[in-house]
Design a protein around this motif. Structure first.
Motif, PDB file in Angstrom:
ATOM      1  N   GLU A  50      -3.525 -17.771 -40.680  1.00  0.00           N
ATOM      2  CA  GLU A  50      -2.772 -16.740 -39.958  1.00  0.00           C
ATOM      3  C   GLU A  50      -2.501 -15.542 -40.851  1.00  0.00           C
ATOM      4  OE1 GLU A  50      -1.756 -16.384 -36.667  1.00  0.00           O
ATOM      5  OE2 GLU A  50      -3.264 -17.956 -36.464  1.00  0.00           O
ATOM      6  N   ALA A  51      -2.212 -15.792 -42.120  1.00  0.00           N
ATOM      7  CA  ALA A  51      -1.980 -14.686 -43.053  1.00  0.00           C
ATOM      8  C   ALA A  51      -3.241 -13.839 -43.184  1.00  0.00           C
ATOM      9  CB  ALA A  51      -1.551 -15.222 -44.412  1.00  0.00           C
ATOM     10  N   ARG A  52      -4.384 -14.501 -43.280  1.00  0.00           N
ATOM     11  CA  ARG A  52      -5.646 -13.763 -43.357  1.00  0.00           C
ATOM     12  C   ARG A  52      -5.915 -13.007 -42.050  1.00  0.00           C
ATOM     13  NH1 ARG A  52      -7.482 -17.790 -47.279  1.00  0.00           N
ATOM     14  NH2 ARG A  52      -8.541 -16.668 -48.980  1.00  0.00           N
ATOM     15  N   ARG A  53      -5.543 -13.596 -40.917  1.00  0.00           N
ATOM     16  CA  ARG A  53      -5.736 -12.914 -39.638  1.00  0.00           C
ATOM     17  C   ARG A  53      -4.911 -11.633 -39.582  1.00  0.00           C
ATOM     18  NH1 ARG A  53      -3.150 -12.240 -35.111  1.00  0.00           N
ATOM     19  NH2 ARG A  53      -1.469 -13.703 -35.638  1.00  0.00           N
ATOM     20  N   ILE A  54      -3.669 -11.698 -40.044  1.00  0.00           N
ATOM     21  CA  ILE A  54      -2.806 -10.516 -40.074  1.00  0.00           C
ATOM     22  C   ILE A  54      -3.451  -9.421 -40.923  1.00  0.00           C
ATOM     23  CG2 ILE A  54      -0.590  -9.631 -40.893  1.00  0.00           C
ATOM     24  CD1 ILE A  54      -0.237 -11.320 -38.417  1.00  0.00           C
ATOM     25  N   LEU A  55      -3.948  -9.809 -42.088  1.00  0.00           N
ATOM     26  CA  LEU A  55      -4.609  -8.843 -42.956  1.00  0.00           C
ATOM     27  C   LEU A  55      -5.878  -8.289 -42.310  1.00  0.00           C
ATOM     28  CD1 LEU A  55      -4.179 -10.712 -46.342  1.00  0.00           C
ATOM     29  CD2 LEU A  55      -3.083  -8.551 -45.707  1.00  0.00           C
ATOM     30  N   GLY A  56      -6.563  -9.135 -41.548  1.00  0.00           N
ATOM     31  CA  GLY A  56      -7.765  -8.690 -40.861  1.00  0.00           C
ATOM     32  C   GLY A  56      -7.487  -7.622 -39.820  1.00  0.00           C
ATOM     33  N   VAL A  57      -6.369  -7.742 -39.132  1.00  0.00           N
ATOM     34  CA  VAL A  57      -5.978  -6.712 -38.162  1.00  0.00           C
ATOM     35  C   VAL A  57      -5.737  -5.391 -38.880  1.00  0.00           C
ATOM     36  CG1 VAL A  57      -4.217  -6.022 -36.498  1.00  0.00           C
ATOM     37  CG2 VAL A  57      -5.046  -8.385 -36.520  1.00  0.00           C
ATOM     38  N   LEU A  58      -5.006  -5.455 -39.983  1.00  0.00           N
ATOM     39  CA  LEU A  58      -4.771  -4.248 -40.771  1.00  0.00           C
ATOM     40  C   LEU A  58      -6.088  -3.652 -41.254  1.00  0.00           C
ATOM     41  CD1 LEU A  58      -1.711  -5.459 -42.870  1.00  0.00           C
ATOM     42  CD2 LEU A  58      -1.670  -3.659 -41.131  1.00  0.00           C
ATOM     43  N   GLU A  59      -6.974  -4.505 -41.748  1.00  0.00           N
ATOM     44  CA  GLU A  59      -8.265  -4.040 -42.270  1.00  0.00           C
ATOM     45  C   GLU A  59      -9.069  -3.321 -41.192  1.00  0.00           C
ATOM     46  OE1 GLU A  59     -11.242  -3.630 -45.291  1.00  0.00           O
ATOM     47  OE2 GLU A  59      -9.114  -4.143 -45.363  1.00  0.00           O
ATOM     48  N   SER A  60      -9.029  -3.841 -39.969  1.00  0.00           N
ATOM     49  CA  SER A  60      -9.805  -3.237 -38.878  1.00  0.00           C
ATOM     50  C   SER A  60      -9.347  -1.820 -38.572  1.00  0.00           C
ATOM     51  CB  SER A  60      -9.714  -4.105 -37.618  1.00  0.00           C
ATOM     52  OG  SER A  60      -8.418  -4.034 -37.042  1.00  0.00           O
ATOM     53  N   VAL A  61      -8.071  -1.558 -38.783  1.00  0.00           N
ATOM     54  CA  VAL A  61      -7.521  -0.224 -38.535  1.00  0.00           C
ATOM     55  C   VAL A  61      -7.667   0.666 -39.764  1.00  0.00           C
ATOM     56  CG1 VAL A  61      -5.380   1.035 -38.043  1.00  0.00           C
ATOM     57  CG2 VAL A  61      -5.926  -1.051 -36.775  1.00  0.00           C
ATOM     58  N   LEU A  62      -7.359   0.112 -40.937  1.00  0.00           N
ATOM     59  CA  LEU A  62      -7.365   0.918 -42.159  1.00  0.00           C
ATOM     60  C   LEU A  62      -8.766   1.216 -42.666  1.00  0.00           C
ATOM     61  CD1 LEU A  62      -4.309  -0.842 -43.766  1.00  0.00           C
ATOM     62  CD2 LEU A  62      -4.385   1.526 -42.932  1.00  0.00           C
ATOM     63  N   SER A  63      -9.763   0.592 -42.068  1.00  0.00           N
ATOM     64  CA  SER A  63     -11.144   0.984 -42.368  1.00  0.00           C
ATOM     65  C   SER A  63     -11.497   2.302 -41.693  1.00  0.00           C
ATOM     66  CB  SER A  63     -12.120  -0.104 -41.907  1.00  0.00           C
ATOM     67  OG  SER A  63     -12.077  -0.245 -40.493  1.00  0.00           O
ATOM     68  N   LYS A  64     -10.645   2.742 -40.759  1.00  0.00           N
ATOM     69  CA  LYS A  64     -10.914   3.962 -40.001  1.00  0.00           C
ATOM     70  C   LYS A  64      -9.906   5.075 -40.289  1.00  0.00           C
ATOM     71  CE  LYS A  64     -12.639   1.209 -36.087  1.00  0.00           C
ATOM     72  NZ  LYS A  64     -12.096  -0.110 -36.511  1.00  0.00           N
ATOM     73  N   GLN A  65      -8.791   4.744 -40.894  1.00  0.00           N
ATOM     74  CA  GLN A  65      -7.765   5.746 -41.173  1.00  0.00           C
ATOM     75  C   GLN A  65      -6.989   5.335 -42.427  1.00  0.00           C
ATOM     76  OE1 GLN A  65      -6.082   4.962 -37.229  1.00  0.00           O
ATOM     77  NE2 GLN A  65      -4.097   4.471 -38.199  1.00  0.00           N
ATOM     78  N   ASP A  66      -6.341   6.326 -43.063  1.00  0.00           N
ATOM     79  CA  ASP A  66      -5.680   6.064 -44.342  1.00  0.00           C
ATOM     80  C   ASP A  66      -4.339   5.358 -44.197  1.00  0.00           C
ATOM     81  OD1 ASP A  66      -7.751   7.215 -45.755  1.00  0.00           O
ATOM     82  OD2 ASP A  66      -6.835   9.204 -45.787  1.00  0.00           O
ATOM     83  N   TYR A  67      -3.604   5.660 -43.122  1.00  0.00           N
ATOM     84  CA  TYR A  67      -2.272   5.093 -42.919  1.00  0.00           C
ATOM     85  C   TYR A  67      -2.138   4.639 -41.477  1.00  0.00           C
ATOM     86  CZ  TYR A  67      -1.487   7.419 -47.365  1.00  0.00           C
ATOM     87  OH  TYR A  67      -1.600   7.813 -48.659  1.00  0.00           O
ATOM     88  N   LEU A  68      -1.084   3.926 -41.179  1.00  0.00           N
ATOM     89  CA  LEU A  68      -0.959   3.313 -39.859  1.00  0.00           C
ATOM     90  C   LEU A  68      -0.644   4.319 -38.759  1.00  0.00           C
ATOM     91  CD1 LEU A  68       0.910   0.026 -40.824  1.00  0.00           C
ATOM     92  CD2 LEU A  68      -1.520   0.335 -40.316  1.00  0.00           C
ATOM     93  N   VAL A  69       0.106   5.369 -39.094  1.00  0.00           N
ATOM     94  CA  VAL A  69       0.468   6.347 -38.071  1.00  0.00           C
ATOM     95  C   VAL A  69       0.785   7.681 -38.745  1.00  0.00           C
ATOM     96  CG1 VAL A  69       2.892   5.593 -38.120  1.00  0.00           C
ATOM     97  CG2 VAL A  69       2.042   6.832 -36.124  1.00  0.00           C
ATOM     98  N   GLY A  70       0.398   8.761 -38.091  1.00  0.00           N
ATOM     99  CA  GLY A  70       0.811  10.082 -38.553  1.00  0.00           C
ATOM    100  C   GLY A  70       0.048  10.634 -39.730  1.00  0.00           C
ATOM    101  N   GLY A  71      -0.946   9.902 -40.221  1.00  0.00           N
ATOM    102  CA  GLY A  71      -1.721  10.395 -41.345  1.00  0.00           C
ATOM    103  C   GLY A  71      -0.958  10.477 -42.654  1.00  0.00           C
ATOM    104  N   LYS A  72       0.124   9.700 -42.774  1.00  0.00           N
ATOM    105  CA  LYS A  72       0.942   9.728 -43.997  1.00  0.00           C
ATOM    106  C   LYS A  72       1.701   8.415 -44.111  1.00  0.00           C
ATOM    107  CE  LYS A  72       4.994  11.713 -41.690  1.00  0.00           C
ATOM    108  NZ  LYS A  72       5.979  12.813 -41.679  1.00  0.00           N
ATOM    109  N   VAL A  73       2.354   8.228 -45.240  1.00  0.00           N
ATOM    110  CA  VAL A  73       3.180   7.040 -45.431  1.00  0.00           C
ATOM    111  C   VAL A  73       4.434   7.149 -44.573  1.00  0.00           C
ATOM    112  CG1 VAL A  73       4.589   5.732 -47.077  1.00  0.00           C
ATOM    113  CG2 VAL A  73       2.372   6.636 -47.781  1.00  0.00           C
ATOM    114  N   THR A  74       4.684   6.110 -43.779  1.00  0.00           N
ATOM    115  CA  THR A  74       5.920   6.027 -43.001  1.00  0.00           C
ATOM    116  C   THR A  74       6.540   4.652 -43.229  1.00  0.00           C
ATOM    117  OG1 THR A  74       4.915   5.056 -41.008  1.00  0.00           O
ATOM    118  CG2 THR A  74       4.895   7.484 -41.193  1.00  0.00           C
ATOM    119  N   ILE A  75       7.662   4.413 -42.564  1.00  0.00           N
ATOM    120  CA  ILE A  75       8.291   3.093 -42.687  1.00  0.00           C
ATOM    121  C   ILE A  75       7.366   1.992 -42.177  1.00  0.00           C
ATOM    122  CG2 ILE A  75      10.667   3.935 -42.627  1.00  0.00           C
ATOM    123  CD1 ILE A  75      10.747   2.883 -39.664  1.00  0.00           C
ATOM    124  N   ALA A  76       6.430   2.339 -41.297  1.00  0.00           N
ATOM    125  CA  ALA A  76       5.487   1.338 -40.794  1.00  0.00           C
ATOM    126  C   ALA A  76       4.649   0.785 -41.940  1.00  0.00           C
ATOM    127  CB  ALA A  76       4.586   1.948 -39.722  1.00  0.00           C
TER     128      ALA A  76
END
Length: 226
Positions: A139-165
Motif C-alpha cells: 500500500e505504501a508503494r501504491r501511494i508513492l505510485g500515485v504521486l509518481e504518476s502525477v509528478l512525472s508530468k508536473q513539478d508540484y501537486l498544485v499551482g506550479g509551486k510548493v504548497t501545504i499539499a
C-alpha cells in the motif's frame, strides 16, 4: 495568561504529523512553543483538555482567542486561510483550492494511515504477521505510485509551486526505509517523486524543522545511552 509565543504546539519528536504543522509555522514566520509529548502523555489530562482524541498535533492560536485545533489537515488549512494572505504556500483560485484540498485529504487519509500501519507491523506489533507487513508495504508503494504518476508530468501537486499539499507529505516520505524496507531505494523506484521530495525538503522552513527533529532525536539518543 499572556504567552510569549503566538502558538502552542503539542507534538511528538518522532511522529510525522506534528512536523507538518511546524514546517508551515516556520514558513509563515509565526512564533510557537512546542510541547513534546510521548506515548504516556498523549492522553494526559493536560493534553486531553485541549484534544479529546488524545493524539498529536494539537495547536493553540493565542492570536485568536486561544482557539484550539487538532487534526493536522484541519490545522494546515486554518493556518493558510488565516495567515497566508500572500499565498506563499497556498493558492487563490477556487479551482486550485479544490485540488489542494484533494491532495491534503489524500495525504491524511491515504499516506498517513497506510505508512503508519506499515511502520507498526514492521517495528512495533508484538508479533510478526508477514501478511500484514506485505499488505502495508504494498500500500505504501501504491501511494508513492500515485504521486509518481502525477509528478512525472508536473513539478508540484498544485499551482506550479510548493504548497501545504506538498509539505504535508514530507515527514512520512522522509522515513521511507522505516516504512517500506531498509533497502528501499526511493530515487530508483520513484524518481520523479524523489526529485519533488528533495525540492520540498530544501524549502527553508521545512529544512529548519527537519534539522530540529534530527537534533532532538540525537539528544534523546544521548540521554538513553547515559
Amino acid at each position: 495568561m499572556s504567552h510569549t509565543k503566538e502558538f502552542t504546539l503539542y507534538t511528538h519528536i518522532g511522529a510525522p504529523n506534528g512536523w507538518k504543522v511546524a514546517f508551515v509555522l516556520n514558513i509563515l514566520g509565526r512564533t510557537y512553543e512546542s510541547i513534546y509529548l510521548d506515548g504516556n502523555t498523549f492522553k494526559s489530562p493536560e493534553h486531553v483538555k485541549y484534544n479529546p482524541n488524545g493524539r498529536i498535533p494539537t495547536l493553540i492560536d493565542h492570536n485568536n482567542g486561544d482557539l484550539v485545533l487538532w487534526e493536522s489537515g484541519a490545522i494546515l488549512l486554518y493556518l493558510i486561510d488565516t495567515y497566508d494572505t500572500e499565498h506563499t504556500i497556498s493558492v487563490a483560485s477556487p479551482r486550485e483550492k479544490a485540488v489542494l484540498t484533494q491532495w491534503l485529504f489524500y495525504q491524511t487519509t491515504g499516506q498517513g494511515p497506510y505508512f503508519g500501519q506499515s511502520t507498526w507491523f514492521r517495528h512495533v506489533h508484538h508479533e510478526k504477521i508477514p501478511s500484514a507487513i506485505v499488505r502495508y508495504q504494498n500500500e505504501a508503494r501504491r501511494i508513492l505510485g500515485v504521486l509518481e504518476s502525477v509528478l512525472s508530468k508536473q513539478d508540484y501537486l498544485v499551482g506550479g509551486k510548493v504548497t501545504i499539499a506538498d509539505i504535508a507529505f514530507v515527514p512520512y516520505n522522509n522515513v521511507l526505509q522505516r516504512v517500506i524496507d531498509d533497502d528501499f531505494d526511493f530515487k530508483k523506484e520513484f524518481p520523479n517523486t524523489y526529485i519533488w521530495h528533495t525540492k520540498v525538503t530544501a524549502v527553508d522552513g521545512v529544512r529548519k524543522g527537519l534539522e530540529e527533529r534530527l537534533r532532538l532525536l540525537a539528544e534523546d539518543e544521548k540521554k538513553a545511552r547515559a
